[in-house]
Scaffold this motif. Structure first.
Motif, PDB file in Angstrom:
ATOM      1  N   ASP A  15       1.112  -1.413   0.017  1.00 45.22           N
ATOM      2  CA  ASP A  15       0.323  -0.058   0.081  1.00 45.22           C
ATOM      3  C   ASP A  15       0.388   0.884  -0.019  1.00 45.22           C
ATOM      4  OD1 ASP A  15      -2.562  -1.430  -0.282  1.00 45.22           O
ATOM      5  OD2 ASP A  15      -1.874  -2.103   2.493  1.00 45.22           O
ATOM      6  N   ASP A  16       1.040   2.159   1.086  1.00 39.08           N
ATOM      7  CA  ASP A  16       1.698   3.198   0.919  1.00 39.08           C
ATOM      8  C   ASP A  16       2.735   3.345   1.743  1.00 39.08           C
ATOM      9  OD1 ASP A  16       0.322   5.092  -0.806  1.00 39.08           O
ATOM     10  OD2 ASP A  16      -1.430   5.122   1.265  1.00 39.08           O
ATOM     11  N   GLU A  17       3.509   2.357   2.343  1.00 41.77           N
ATOM     12  CA  GLU A  17       4.324   2.031   3.365  1.00 41.77           C
ATOM     13  C   GLU A  17       5.232   0.693   2.358  1.00 41.77           C
ATOM     14  OE1 GLU A  17       3.253   3.158   8.044  1.00 41.77           O
ATOM     15  OE2 GLU A  17       2.844   1.389   7.363  1.00 41.77           O
ATOM     16  N   THR A  18       6.335   1.314   3.055  1.00 37.97           N
ATOM     17  CA  THR A  18       7.675   0.179   3.334  1.00 37.97           C
ATOM     18  C   THR A  18       7.480  -0.862   3.434  1.00 37.97           C
ATOM     19  OG1 THR A  18       9.732   1.166   4.596  1.00 37.97           O
ATOM     20  CG2 THR A  18       9.384   1.801   2.084  1.00 37.97           C
ATOM     21  N   LYS A  19       8.113  -1.807   3.695  1.00 34.31           N
ATOM     22  CA  LYS A  19       7.870  -2.839   4.770  1.00 34.31           C
ATOM     23  C   LYS A  19       9.314  -2.427   6.058  1.00 34.31           C
ATOM     24  CE  LYS A  19       8.274  -7.748   2.041  1.00 34.31           C
ATOM     25  NZ  LYS A  19       8.759  -8.676   1.964  1.00 34.31           N
ATOM     26  N   PHE A  20       9.795  -1.511   6.666  1.00 30.84           N
ATOM     27  CA  PHE A  20      10.488  -0.870   7.175  1.00 30.84           C
ATOM     28  C   PHE A  20       9.952   0.125   8.450  1.00 30.84           C
ATOM     29  CE2 PHE A  20      13.606   2.740   8.832  1.00 30.84           C
ATOM     30  CZ  PHE A  20      14.073   1.978   9.256  1.00 30.84           C
ATOM     31  N   ASP A  21       8.711   0.598   6.875  1.00 33.00           N
ATOM     32  CA  ASP A  21       7.606   2.471   8.076  1.00 33.00           C
ATOM     33  C   ASP A  21       7.327   1.328   8.909  1.00 33.00           C
ATOM     34  OD1 ASP A  21       9.162   3.731   6.722  1.00 33.00           O
ATOM     35  OD2 ASP A  21       7.192   4.117   4.337  1.00 33.00           O
ATOM     36  N   THR A  22       6.997  -0.354   8.215  1.00 35.63           N
ATOM     37  CA  THR A  22       5.531  -0.952   8.745  1.00 35.63           C
ATOM     38  C   THR A  22       5.705  -2.140  10.303  1.00 35.63           C
ATOM     39  OG1 THR A  22       4.341  -1.406   6.726  1.00 35.63           O
ATOM     40  CG2 THR A  22       4.139  -3.036   8.624  1.00 35.63           C
ATOM     41  N   ALA A  23       7.645  -1.864  10.160  1.00 32.50           N
ATOM     42  CA  ALA A  23       8.915  -2.156  11.366  1.00 32.50           C
ATOM     43  C   ALA A  23       9.183  -1.925  12.117  1.00 32.50           C
ATOM     44  CB  ALA A  23      10.432  -3.034  10.132  1.00 32.50           C
ATOM     45  N   LEU A  24       9.137  -0.161  11.425  1.00 32.25           N
ATOM     46  CA  LEU A  24       9.653   0.944  12.317  1.00 32.25           C
ATOM     47  C   LEU A  24       8.841   1.359  13.550  1.00 32.25           C
ATOM     48  CD1 LEU A  24      11.221   2.820  13.550  1.00 32.25           C
ATOM     49  CD2 LEU A  24      11.006   4.560  12.047  1.00 32.25           C
ATOM     50  N   HIS A  25       7.084   1.657  13.063  1.00 24.46           N
ATOM     51  CA  HIS A  25       5.770   1.563  13.935  1.00 24.46           C
ATOM     52  C   HIS A  25       5.934   0.615  14.558  1.00 24.46           C
ATOM     53  CE1 HIS A  25       4.487   4.372  10.332  1.00 24.46           C
ATOM     54  NE2 HIS A  25       4.658   5.176  10.534  1.00 24.46           N
ATOM     55  N   LEU A  28       8.124   0.282  17.431  1.00 29.14           N
ATOM     56  CA  LEU A  28       7.486   1.671  18.793  1.00 29.14           C
ATOM     57  C   LEU A  28       6.223   0.954  19.278  1.00 29.14           C
ATOM     58  CD1 LEU A  28       7.523   4.629  15.896  1.00 29.14           C
ATOM     59  CD2 LEU A  28       9.286   4.039  17.987  1.00 29.14           C
ATOM     60  N   ALA A  29       5.440   0.737  19.094  1.00 25.36           N
ATOM     61  CA  ALA A  29       4.680  -0.013  19.458  1.00 25.36           C
ATOM     62  C   ALA A  29       5.110  -1.002  20.625  1.00 25.36           C
ATOM     63  CB  ALA A  29       3.638  -0.762  18.772  1.00 25.36           C
ATOM     64  N   LEU A  30       6.361  -1.931  20.249  1.00 27.97           N
ATOM     65  CA  LEU A  30       6.721  -2.731  21.606  1.00 27.97           C
ATOM     66  C   LEU A  30       7.661  -1.982  21.976  1.00 27.97           C
ATOM     67  CD1 LEU A  30       7.384  -5.380  22.059  1.00 27.97           C
ATOM     68  CD2 LEU A  30       9.350  -5.522  20.752  1.00 27.97           C
ATOM     69  N   MET A  31       7.968  -0.606  22.116  1.00 29.45           N
ATOM     70  CA  MET A  31       8.910  -0.205  22.708  1.00 29.45           C
ATOM     71  C   MET A  31       8.201   0.561  24.318  1.00 29.45           C
ATOM     72  SD  MET A  31      11.757   2.167  21.054  1.00 29.45           S
ATOM     73  CE  MET A  31      12.485   3.131  22.571  1.00 29.45           C
ATOM     74  N   LEU A  67      12.466   8.773  17.941  1.00 26.81           N
ATOM     75  CA  LEU A  67      11.848   9.498  17.642  1.00 26.81           C
ATOM     76  C   LEU A  67      12.807  10.395  16.922  1.00 26.81           C
ATOM     77  CD1 LEU A  67       8.214  10.326  19.300  1.00 26.81           C
ATOM     78  CD2 LEU A  67       8.555   8.288  17.570  1.00 26.81           C
ATOM     79  N   GLU A  68      13.718  11.212  17.551  1.00 27.96           N
ATOM     80  CA  GLU A  68      13.644  12.075  16.458  1.00 27.96           C
ATOM     81  C   GLU A  68      15.035  11.397  16.051  1.00 27.96           C
ATOM     82  OE1 GLU A  68      16.210  15.482  15.815  1.00 27.96           O
ATOM     83  OE2 GLU A  68      13.698  15.325  16.717  1.00 27.96           O
ATOM     84  N   ALA A  69      15.322  10.949  16.481  1.00 24.96           N
ATOM     85  CA  ALA A  69      16.607   9.251  15.708  1.00 24.96           C
ATOM     86  C   ALA A  69      16.340   8.882  14.784  1.00 24.96           C
ATOM     87  CB  ALA A  69      17.803   8.787  16.307  1.00 24.96           C
ATOM     88  N   LEU A  70      15.027   8.657  14.689  1.00 23.67           N
ATOM     89  CA  LEU A  70      14.079   7.855  13.066  1.00 23.67           C
ATOM     90  C   LEU A  70      13.925   7.977  12.653  1.00 23.67           C
ATOM     91  CD1 LEU A  70      13.849   4.352  15.540  1.00 23.67           C
ATOM     92  CD2 LEU A  70      15.847   5.517  14.200  1.00 23.67           C
ATOM     93  N   HIS A  71      13.847   9.547  12.878  1.00 27.94           N
ATOM     94  CA  HIS A  71      12.714   9.703  11.564  1.00 27.94           C
ATOM     95  C   HIS A  71      13.285  10.345  10.244  1.00 27.94           C
ATOM     96  CE1 HIS A  71      14.996  14.002  12.053  1.00 27.94           C
ATOM     97  NE2 HIS A  71      13.860  14.036  10.822  1.00 27.94           N
ATOM     98  N   ASP A  72      14.517   9.715  10.128  1.00 29.88           N
ATOM     99  CA  ASP A  72      14.772   9.704   8.928  1.00 29.88           C
ATOM    100  C   ASP A  72      15.368   9.142   8.596  1.00 29.88           C
ATOM    101  OD1 ASP A  72      17.153  10.197  10.722  1.00 29.88           O
ATOM    102  OD2 ASP A  72      18.067  11.876   9.611  1.00 29.88           O
ATOM    103  N   VAL A  73      15.218   8.060   8.728  1.00 25.56           N
ATOM    104  CA  VAL A  73      16.039   6.745   8.442  1.00 25.56           C
ATOM    105  C   VAL A  73      15.268   6.204   6.966  1.00 25.56           C
ATOM    106  CG1 VAL A  73      17.117   4.413   8.829  1.00 25.56           C
ATOM    107  CG2 VAL A  73      17.033   6.525  10.718  1.00 25.56           C
TER     108      VAL A  73
END
Length: 203
Positions: A15-25, A28-31, A67-73
């Motif tokens: 859809d509109d996300e990469t697998k990386f984006d999904t994994a990143l979200h 954050l939920a796990l954190m 959040l600050e460190a990962l926003h542009d990865v």
């Protein structure tokens, strides 16, 4: 400790996300869940090299720093180095940790490197390897093919299922945990696994 692959296979879009984006979200939920449970949590992003590392901590300031460190990865078209990532974790985490590896493996080469590198985490740490698929491949191979293209797609899906299954069985034979999930089921399955590890006192 969450180890997030930012390599080639994680660039795939659903859809509109990469697998990386999904994994990143999902990370954050796990954190967030681990913080509520009183556990420290850190994040490592890796490709051919280590891209970001935030050691395990908890609290709102730590979450904001993540959040600050990962926003542009962004993921890149490179093969990830599991050996480099796992060696880094082993060198930087002296206490036993639950290491959640978010990646994808679809061939023998990537599976072999992942498995051979796990010895860098065991036996001190408990790894969970989650392979993230585009969709439910088991559903796609259960249908009767209607033409040659369907048959080809099913054959490719069966090969991916076999490779993932073999890799995850080897992870489990080495004392780790394995998950084969879709992008949709990633976050809830991760939370279930985390809670199960805590309930069973596996750390």
């Amino acid at each position: 400790m969450i180890a997030l692959d930012a390599g080639r296979l994680m660039t795939g879009r659903i859809d509109d996300e990469t697998k990386f984006d999904t994994a990143l979200h999902a990370s954050l939920a796990l954190m967030s869940a681990s913080a509520r449970a009183g556990d420290n949590c850190g994040v490592l992003i890796f490709g051919r090299r280590i891209l970001k590392f935030l050691p395990p901590r908890r609290g709102i300031e730590h979450f904001d720093a993540v959040l600050e460190a990962l926003h542009d990865v962004e993921p890149a078209m490179v093969e990830p180095s599991y050996a480099r990532a796992f060696q880094f974790i082993s060198s930087n985490l002296k206490k036993r940790a639950f290491v959640v590896v978010l990646t994808d493996v679809v061939d023998k080469v990537s599976s072999k490197e992942l498995i051979s590198s796990l010895k860098l985490l065991r036996p001190r740490h408990l790894p969970l390897v989650a392979t993230i698929g585009d969709r439910d491949l088991n559903a796609s191979v259960s249908k009767v093919p209607t033409d040659l293209n369907d048959a080809f797609v099913q054959s490719a899906a069966e090969e991916i299922i076999h490779e993932r299954g073999s890799a995850l069985r080897l992870v489990e034979s080495l004392g780790g945990l394995g998950l084969d999930v879709t992008t949709q089921s990633l976050a809830p399955r991760l939370l279930e696994s985390y809670l199960r590890v805590k309930e069973r006192g596996m750390l």
